[in-house]
Design a protein around this motif. Structure first.
Motif, mmCIF file in Angstrom:
data_model
loop_
_atom_site.group_PDB
_atom_site.id
_atom_site.type_symbol
_atom_site.label_atom_id
_atom_site.label_comp_id
_atom_site.label_asym_id
_atom_site.label_seq_id
_atom_site.Cartn_x
_atom_site.Cartn_y
_atom_site.Cartn_z
ATOM 1 N N VAL A 121 35.317 50.875 40.904
ATOM 2 C CA VAL A 121 35.781 51.213 38.946
ATOM 3 C C VAL A 121 34.733 50.261 38.456
ATOM 4 O O VAL A 121 33.971 49.138 39.203
ATOM 5 C CB VAL A 121 37.064 50.205 39.456
ATOM 6 N N GLY A 122 34.106 50.061 37.491
ATOM 7 C CA GLY A 122 33.427 49.524 36.860
ATOM 8 C C GLY A 122 34.908 48.781 35.370
ATOM 9 O O GLY A 122 35.822 49.313 34.618
ATOM 10 N N LEU A 123 34.377 47.396 34.720
ATOM 11 C CA LEU A 123 35.269 47.431 34.332
ATOM 12 C C LEU A 123 34.381 46.546 33.169
ATOM 13 O O LEU A 123 32.959 45.873 33.029
ATOM 14 C CB LEU A 123 35.556 45.640 35.219
ATOM 15 N N HIS A 124 35.145 46.668 31.668
ATOM 16 C CA HIS A 124 34.641 45.902 30.519
ATOM 17 C C HIS A 124 35.680 44.950 29.888
ATOM 18 O O HIS A 124 36.553 45.885 29.787
ATOM 19 C CB HIS A 124 33.870 47.229 29.905
ATOM 20 N N THR A 125 35.392 43.385 28.850
ATOM 21 C CA THR A 125 36.391 43.122 28.668
ATOM 22 C C THR A 125 36.024 43.026 27.089
ATOM 23 O O THR A 125 37.353 42.326 26.214
ATOM 24 C CB THR A 125 37.127 42.166 29.355
ATOM 25 N N MET A 126 34.940 43.101 26.555
ATOM 26 C CA MET A 126 34.910 42.842 24.998
ATOM 27 C C MET A 126 35.666 43.662 24.139
ATOM 28 O O MET A 126 35.575 44.325 23.855
ATOM 29 C CB MET A 126 32.987 42.931 25.079
ATOM 30 N N TYR A 155 44.657 45.300 32.187
ATOM 31 C CA TYR A 155 43.865 45.801 32.513
ATOM 32 C C TYR A 155 44.660 45.631 34.278
ATOM 33 O O TYR A 155 43.410 46.184 35.349
ATOM 34 C CB TYR A 155 42.631 44.263 32.724
ATOM 35 N N ALA A 156 45.780 44.981 34.525
ATOM 36 C CA ALA A 156 45.606 44.870 35.730
ATOM 37 C C ALA A 156 46.082 45.941 36.460
ATOM 38 O O ALA A 156 45.969 46.479 37.538
ATOM 39 C CB ALA A 156 46.977 43.921 36.331
ATOM 40 N N GLN A 157 46.762 46.724 34.756
ATOM 41 C CA GLN A 157 47.783 48.073 35.798
ATOM 42 C C GLN A 157 46.641 49.028 35.756
ATOM 43 O O GLN A 157 46.629 49.659 36.546
ATOM 44 C CB GLN A 157 48.688 48.172 34.828
ATOM 45 N N GLN A 158 45.677 49.188 34.857
ATOM 46 C CA GLN A 158 44.734 50.225 34.454
ATOM 47 C C GLN A 158 43.834 49.919 35.996
ATOM 48 O O GLN A 158 43.181 51.592 36.484
ATOM 49 C CB GLN A 158 43.640 50.333 33.522
ATOM 50 N N MET A 159 43.199 48.676 36.677
ATOM 51 C CA MET A 159 42.470 49.542 37.624
ATOM 52 C C MET A 159 43.447 49.213 39.447
ATOM 53 O O MET A 159 42.863 49.950 39.823
ATOM 54 C CB MET A 159 42.398 46.770 37.772
ATOM 55 N N GLN A 160 44.343 49.404 38.804
ATOM 56 C CA GLN A 160 45.017 49.412 39.975
ATOM 57 C C GLN A 160 45.698 50.970 40.172
ATOM 58 O O GLN A 160 45.182 52.023 41.416
ATOM 59 C CB GLN A 160 46.990 48.829 40.319
#
Length: 381
Positions: free
Chosen positions: A281-286, A335-340
């Protein structure tokens, strides 16, 4: 300090894998005096004035037919267009001021570039920003051709540079490394999450850490399978201090296990590629990322990306319908739900292939074709 052309081109080759032969290319560097230290007050005005003086110094040494600005220094157009008589081309990555910035001040919402202030100070700042936006719009309207890197930037430039007709304003996506990595025997760990980006305040790494903490809270038996890796570079002592603050947030305040939370600072490119091929999984939060080259590179590498539901990622990169190429979120809970979801996605390989196909529109070749075609409209005048 003397910088030689060959040294610059060697750096370009090492960093971007672009080999420019000086023998066959007419390339000349103009050295100009360094600007004064950054002003502590009225920074927008003072920085803009500094760019004007730098442009004056440069154009006095060499006056071109076509002046191309790719750094966002719109106030240099006065020198290039009005005084030097050049055709002016702008490739805008991020507007110097945006309607979003004005909205933040109006609502008195603090952010990385808008500190909490009193009501009176807020109104003064709003007047200052508003006046600057009018000047910025007038200046931008001097350009003969404007290219922008995303739909988000297009909308802001269109609202600010109102003197630019639609025929002279175009979206040209920036060139990205979309090469699909060679298949290896290394198996992806679908529960490993990786983020890449400079450790700057606007990247909001704190949100990534808080979201990961919530992910562990909503995960039961498989919570130990998850791991978050933050990859980024530090420009100096400020960024290094920011990394230390993030470490305290992760290990002391949120009590995240060090075995599940890793910081990788200033790594070589090979290390980044290795993580891209072993994580799932890749993560981006800007918030309001103007485009998101890192997101494109993660998608091309086969990562299922969870990006911020705003800016370029929302308008240009992540496709939700008819078939998803990634996930969008705004809050830590989302974000927690989508990462899961991403980590447990059943058709991960199909989404991976859709994402890799989708990002082909951001290739070097597509950028070069679009850029050259638009530049011909200027060079033929």
């Amino acid at each position: 300090m003397i910088i030689h052309t060959k040294d610059v081109l060697q750096k370009v080759k090492e960093r971007f894998s672009i080999d420019i032969a000086t023998e066959s290319t007419k390339l000349q560097f103009i050295h100009i005096p360094p600007k004064r230290p950054l002003a502590k007050r009225f920074t927008l005005i003072m920085e803009s004035w500094d760019t004007i003086t730098m442009a004056w110094n440069a154009l006095n040494q060499l006056c071109p037919t076509i002046y191309i600005d790719t750094t966002g220094c719109a106030f240099t157009f006065w020198v290039a267009k009005v005084l030097a008589g050049c055709h002016v081309v702008a490739y805008v990555h991020y507007p110097t001021i945006s309607t979003d910035m004005l909205q933040l001040v109006w609502e008195r919402r603090p952010s990385y570039n808008n500190a909490q202030v009193t009501t009176v100070s807020s109104y003064i700042k709003l007047v200052y920003y508003g006046a600057f936006a009018i000047l910025y719009g007038t200046t931008g309207s001097l350009a003969d051709l404007v290219m922008v890197n995303s739909t988000w930037t297009y909308n802001h430039i269109r609202s600010l540079w109102r003197g630019i007709p639609d025929s002279k304003l175009h979206i040209v996506y920036p060139p990205c490394n979309i090469s699909v990595p060679r298949k290896t025997t290394t198996k992806r760990n679908s529960h490993w999450i990786v983020s890449i980006g400079q450790f700057r305040p606007e990247k909001d790494h704190a949100l990534q850490i808080k979201s990961f903490a919530k992910l562990l809270q909503i995960s039961d038996s498989n919570k130990k399978l998850y791991k978050l890796i933050l990859i980024g570079s530090c420009r100096g002592s400020d960024d290094e201090g920011r990394v230390e603050a993030l470490r305290r947030l992760a290990y002391e305040e949120l009590q995240l296990p060090k075995s599940q939370m890793e910081f990788v600072v200033n790594p070589p490119f090979s290390t980044v590629q290795e993580y891209f091929q072993t994580c799932g999984v890749g993560l981006h939060t800007m918030w309001n990322e103007h485009f998101g080259i890192g997101i494109v590179e993660m998608m091309a590498s086969g990562l299922l990306v969870v990006a911020h539901d705003s800016g370029g990622p929302k308008s240009d990169i992540i496709v939700i319908e008819p078939a998803e190429t990634g996930f969008l979120a705004s809050t830590a809970d989302q974000y927690a739900q989508q990462m899961q979801r991403a980590a447990c996605w059943k058709d991960a390989e199909q989404m991976r292939q859709r994402a890799q196909t989708s990002v082909k529109r951001f290739s070097d070749d597509v950028f070069q074709t679009n850029f050259v075609q638009l530049m011909k409209t200027i060079s033929c005048k």
